[in-house]
Design a protein around this motif. Structure first.
Motif, PDB file in Angstrom:
ATOM      1  N   ALA A 254       0.867  -1.178   0.000  1.00  0.00           N
ATOM      2  CA  ALA A 254       0.000   0.000   0.000  1.00  0.00           C
ATOM      3  C   ALA A 254       0.903   1.226   0.000  1.00  0.00           C
ATOM      4  O   ALA A 254       2.115   1.120   0.186  1.00  0.00           O
ATOM      5  CB  ALA A 254      -0.899  -0.007   1.231  1.00  0.00           C
ATOM      6  N   VAL A 255       0.280   2.378  -0.177  1.00  0.00           N
ATOM      7  CA  VAL A 255       1.043   3.620  -0.353  1.00  0.00           C
ATOM      8  C   VAL A 255       1.374   4.271   0.993  1.00  0.00           C
ATOM      9  O   VAL A 255       0.568   4.224   1.927  1.00  0.00           O
ATOM     10  CB  VAL A 255       0.222   4.597  -1.248  1.00  0.00           C
ATOM     11  N   ASN A 256       2.554   4.854   1.061  1.00  0.00           N
ATOM     12  CA  ASN A 256       2.946   5.693   2.205  1.00  0.00           C
ATOM     13  C   ASN A 256       2.964   4.949   3.545  1.00  0.00           C
ATOM     14  O   ASN A 256       2.590   5.506   4.569  1.00  0.00           O
ATOM     15  CB  ASN A 256       2.015   6.918   2.275  1.00  0.00           C
ATOM     16  N   CYS A 257       3.388   3.725   3.542  1.00  0.00           N
ATOM     17  CA  CYS A 257       3.491   2.977   4.794  1.00  0.00           C
ATOM     18  C   CYS A 257       4.923   3.052   5.326  1.00  0.00           C
ATOM     19  O   CYS A 257       5.866   3.252   4.561  1.00  0.00           O
ATOM     20  CB  CYS A 257       3.112   1.512   4.589  1.00  0.00           C
ATOM     21  N   GLU A 258       5.034   2.852   6.623  1.00  0.00           N
ATOM     22  CA  GLU A 258       6.352   2.901   7.261  1.00  0.00           C
ATOM     23  C   GLU A 258       6.628   1.579   7.961  1.00  0.00           C
ATOM     24  O   GLU A 258       5.765   1.050   8.657  1.00  0.00           O
ATOM     25  CB  GLU A 258       6.343   4.037   8.297  1.00  0.00           C
TER      26      GLU A 258
ATOM     27  N   LYS B  40       6.028   5.702  -1.989  1.00  0.00           N
ATOM     28  CA  LYS B  40       6.247   6.451  -0.737  1.00  0.00           C
ATOM     29  C   LYS B  40       6.503   5.524   0.449  1.00  0.00           C
ATOM     30  O   LYS B  40       6.215   5.881   1.591  1.00  0.00           O
ATOM     31  CB  LYS B  40       5.055   7.369  -0.427  1.00  0.00           C
ATOM     32  N   THR B  41       6.972   4.333   0.160  1.00  0.00           N
ATOM     33  CA  THR B  41       7.302   3.421   1.256  1.00  0.00           C
ATOM     34  C   THR B  41       8.528   3.931   2.007  1.00  0.00           C
ATOM     35  O   THR B  41       9.484   4.387   1.397  1.00  0.00           O
ATOM     36  CB  THR B  41       7.601   2.019   0.683  1.00  0.00           C
ATOM     37  N   ASP B  42       8.455   3.853   3.331  1.00  0.00           N
ATOM     38  CA  ASP B  42       9.609   4.201   4.150  1.00  0.00           C
ATOM     39  C   ASP B  42       9.999   2.944   4.929  1.00  0.00           C
ATOM     40  O   ASP B  42       9.348   2.587   5.898  1.00  0.00           O
ATOM     41  CB  ASP B  42       9.232   5.351   5.102  1.00  0.00           C
TER      42      ASP B  42
END
Lengths: 426, 251
Positions: free
Chosen positions: A296-300, A329-331
């Motif tokens: 999924a998008v933008n997960c940390e 945007k994966t961190d």
């Protein structure tokens, strides 16, 4: 494809030694799990993910004997206000357990989920474990799904005021225990689950955690230090949108520990932190195997693992971050470090990144080293005796992992347990 | 206080003699300064006295109030009252400055058979001393020297000295990396500790530190020996003329 003969034989020997539980509503899940075991076969040393850890004592029929460890030290978390659920050698003990009622959560025993018609549990039991079998096989977890008879189903729909504390006592030198817990955290709900104790001579534990959108689950675990105990544990977590999963494990001794964490970030903006600190001596063998999937998008995601090894102890870390196509945007962050207190100890690390999205930030690092001689001299020059200075630097090394625990009280308990371990080894 | 006799030291790893017969006596209440060109053995002397690994004493002795130092572990020397303010204070991630100070103070008290300070007592003392060195609560909380500026690190060394109240203080190039204001602050911290029962050995390259910390005796060290000793005027001579004249004179 047929299994290699060695694997086939080992798998059959183990399965022949066990009886599939009646099952009730879990019958189908158990049968499916059994067939997964039969297809995969139980692990052998030749399997890619068992290269550094010998699985034979975890696979063989019957548990190797493990004597009970006597100590005056109080049990972990004993000062924490909590709801206690006690298992002795893997069997629920109502006498020692608290009343399972608490606001914001419903807790049932595994055996009751059929008669009480608890639908959510049926949608989780064996389901997350099955998802976690690809791309890396975890046959001991499937074995657990098929055969575990006890455990709890924890349904969190509010914000319970106290942590739910699972206590695993070890009372029989030959006990071979399997527990399977399922957890569902509903939208906006939040809970803390604690686990501690040596559990059994051999322990196979599976926990499946389904965290809905905006749900928060904290997990803090202290694995008991009976020197001869063995354990293979599996944590499967599935995270929805904006949900949070934070897990920390302390391992103090035990001859063999394999802790697997399989985390799937399926909703945008979800956060998963898994951390571990372990200290081991002599024939101690500790293995952290972690697999985090960003879908999924933008997960940390964060993995922070620290190991202190001495007198020939072995530490293993196999950690992977898989970023699927579209998981922009994966961190992702991963660090695994060992502090080797002598030349005999070893740390084996296999960090892996597999990335199919182009707008991500992923980093990983792994180090192995001795105590910093300059820092040691500095402390000693200020009058701190060498043993105390070494202990101070060892705790400092572990601090980054312990700091992953959000609750200060729980973190302090972990630190004092580590201090005890270090003090006993001066 | 400190008596060094015919001290010969070589590096453990290689067959290289660094100190070639140092004789030095520092009386209680006095401040001695050692100056000298790079590589003359000044820092080695401070390390050998505080007990750092990697050096081998081949001859000679060093005693603190009559106790032989060179056979002792670093922590034992510290408990006897030896203190070295490091030229490069060490960063220790993960260990809070306050924890470090309290551990050190109590370890020394314990070694001397004194009662340990309670957390409250300790806090009171450390806060007062930190204030005069302009060390704020934030700096006390942070890990030891991590992220400290050069000046903060040196102030932190002086704070440790103030807390430990050693008998013999060695300052190894404490002025390096300090601006004028920081040097003044550090010097004031050192001067506050000067008293009849305490000896100081100040190692420096520059006269300017000695403007703030006024020495009683100045020694010039060259090639592993003390080649000349004198009053404060010797430092001024070095400042004006460099070492060449002095070295030529004693050669």
């Amino acid at each position: 494809m047929a299994l290699a003969q060695v694997k086939q034989n080992a798998t059959e020997a183990r399965l022949d030694s066990m009886t599939l539980p009646e099952g009730g509503c879990l019958k189908a899940a158990r049968a499916a799990a059994l067939s997964r075991v039969q297809t995969m076969g139980l692990p052998t040393r030749r399997d890619e993910y068992w290269k550094y850890t010998r699985p034979d004592t975890l696979v063989q029929p019957g548990a190797p004997k493990a004597s009970l460890f006597k100590t005056d030290e109080s049990m972990m978390f004993s000062g924490v206000s909590r709801l206690k659920i006690v298992f002795v050698d893997g069997v629920f003990d109502p006498e020692q357990s608290d009343d399972l009622e608490m606001e914001g959560v419903r807790i049932d025993r595994l055996e009751d989920i059929c008669c009480k018609d608890i639908h959510w549990a049926k949608d989780v039991y064996g389901v997350l474990e099955a998802r976690g079998q690809t791309p890396v096989e975890r046959p001991l977890a499937a074995l657990n799904t098929a055969f575990a008879e006890d455990g709890v189903a924890i349904h969190v729909f509010g914000k319970p005021s106290k942590p739910i504390s699972l206590i695993y006592q070890h009372s029989d030198e030959n006990s071979d225990a399997m527990l399977h817990n399922v957890v569902r955290v509903e939208t906006g709900a939040e809970a803390t689950i604690l686990e501690n104790g040596p559990a059994a001579s051999r322990f196979n534990k599976c926990m499946e955690m389904d965290i809905a959108d905006g749900g928060v689950l904290h997990h803090v675990r202290a694995q008991g230090r009976d020197h001869e105990r063995r354990a293979a544990t599996y944590m499967f977590a599935r995270l929805g949108k904006e949900s949070v999963y934070k897990s920390f494990t302390l391992t103090v001794n035990g001859v063999l520990t394999r802790n697997e964490q399989v985390v799937e970030l399926t909703g945008d903006d979800a956060v998963a932190h898994v951390a571990g600190a372990c200290v081991g001596d002599g024939d101690f063998h500790h293995d952290d195997t972690v697999f985090i999937t960003h879908d999924a998008v933008n997960c940390e995601s964060r993995q922070v693992f620290k190991k202190v090894l001495r007198n020939g102890a072995t530490g293993v870390f196999q950690g992977k971050i898989l970023v699927k196509e579209g998981a922009q945007k994966t961190d992702g962050y991963q660090i695994s470090q060992s502090l080797l207190l002598d030349d005999d100890s070893q740390f084996l690390a296999k960090p892996e990144l597999e990335i199919y999205a182009d707008d991500v930030a992923c980093s990983h690092g792994s180090t192995s080293g001795a105590i910093d001689e300059t820092a040691l001299y500095y402390l000693r020059s200020r009058g701190v005796p060498v043993d105390e200075a070494t202990a101070l630097l060892t705790l400092a090394f572990l601090a980054e992992a312990v700091e992953e625990i959000e609750d200060d009280g729980l973190a302090e308990g972990i630190v004092s347990r580590l201090e005890g371990w270090l003090a006993r080894r001066r | 206080m400190l008596e060094i006799k015919n001290l010969h030291v070589k590096l453990e790893e290689e067959d290289k003699e660094i100190l070639k017969g140092v004789d030095l006596t520092i009386e209680a209440g006095k401040v001695h300064a050692i100056m000298g060109p790079n590589g003359s053995g000044k820092s080695t002397l401070s390390y050998v006295l505080s007990g750092r690994d990697g050096y081998e004493v081949t001859e000679g002795s060093a005693t603190l109030e009559g106790e032989e130092l060179l056979e002792l572990e670093p922590e034992e020397r510290a408990a006897l009252g030896m203190f070295l303010a490091f030229q490069y204070p060490v960063e220790i991630p993960g260990v809070g400055n306050m924890t470090f100070l309290r551990t050190a103070v109590n370890a020394q008290r314990k070694a001397r058979g004194e009662e340990e300070l309670s957390a409250a007592e300790f806090l009171k003392v450390v806060r007062a001393k930190a204030k005069t060195l302009k060390i704020d609560a934030e700096m006390l909380k942070r890990p030891v020297n991590v992220g400290f500026s050069g000046g903060e690190k040196k102030r932190n060394e002086i704070l440790q000295m103030a807390m430990l109240e050693p008998k013999m203080c060695i300052l190894d190039e404490t002025d390096s990396g300090l601006d004028v204001d920081a040097m003044k602050l550090v010097s004031e911290g050192v001067n506050a500790l000067r008293d009849a029962g305490r000896g100081f050995l100040v190692i420096t390259h520059y006269q300017r530190l000695l403007d703030h910390i006024k020495p009683d005796v100045v020694h010039i060290m060259a090639d592993g020996r003390i080649v000349k000793s004198g009053g404060p005027e010797l430092a001024l001579e070095v400042e004006h003329n460099g070492y060449a004249d002095i070295l030529a004179e004693v050669a």
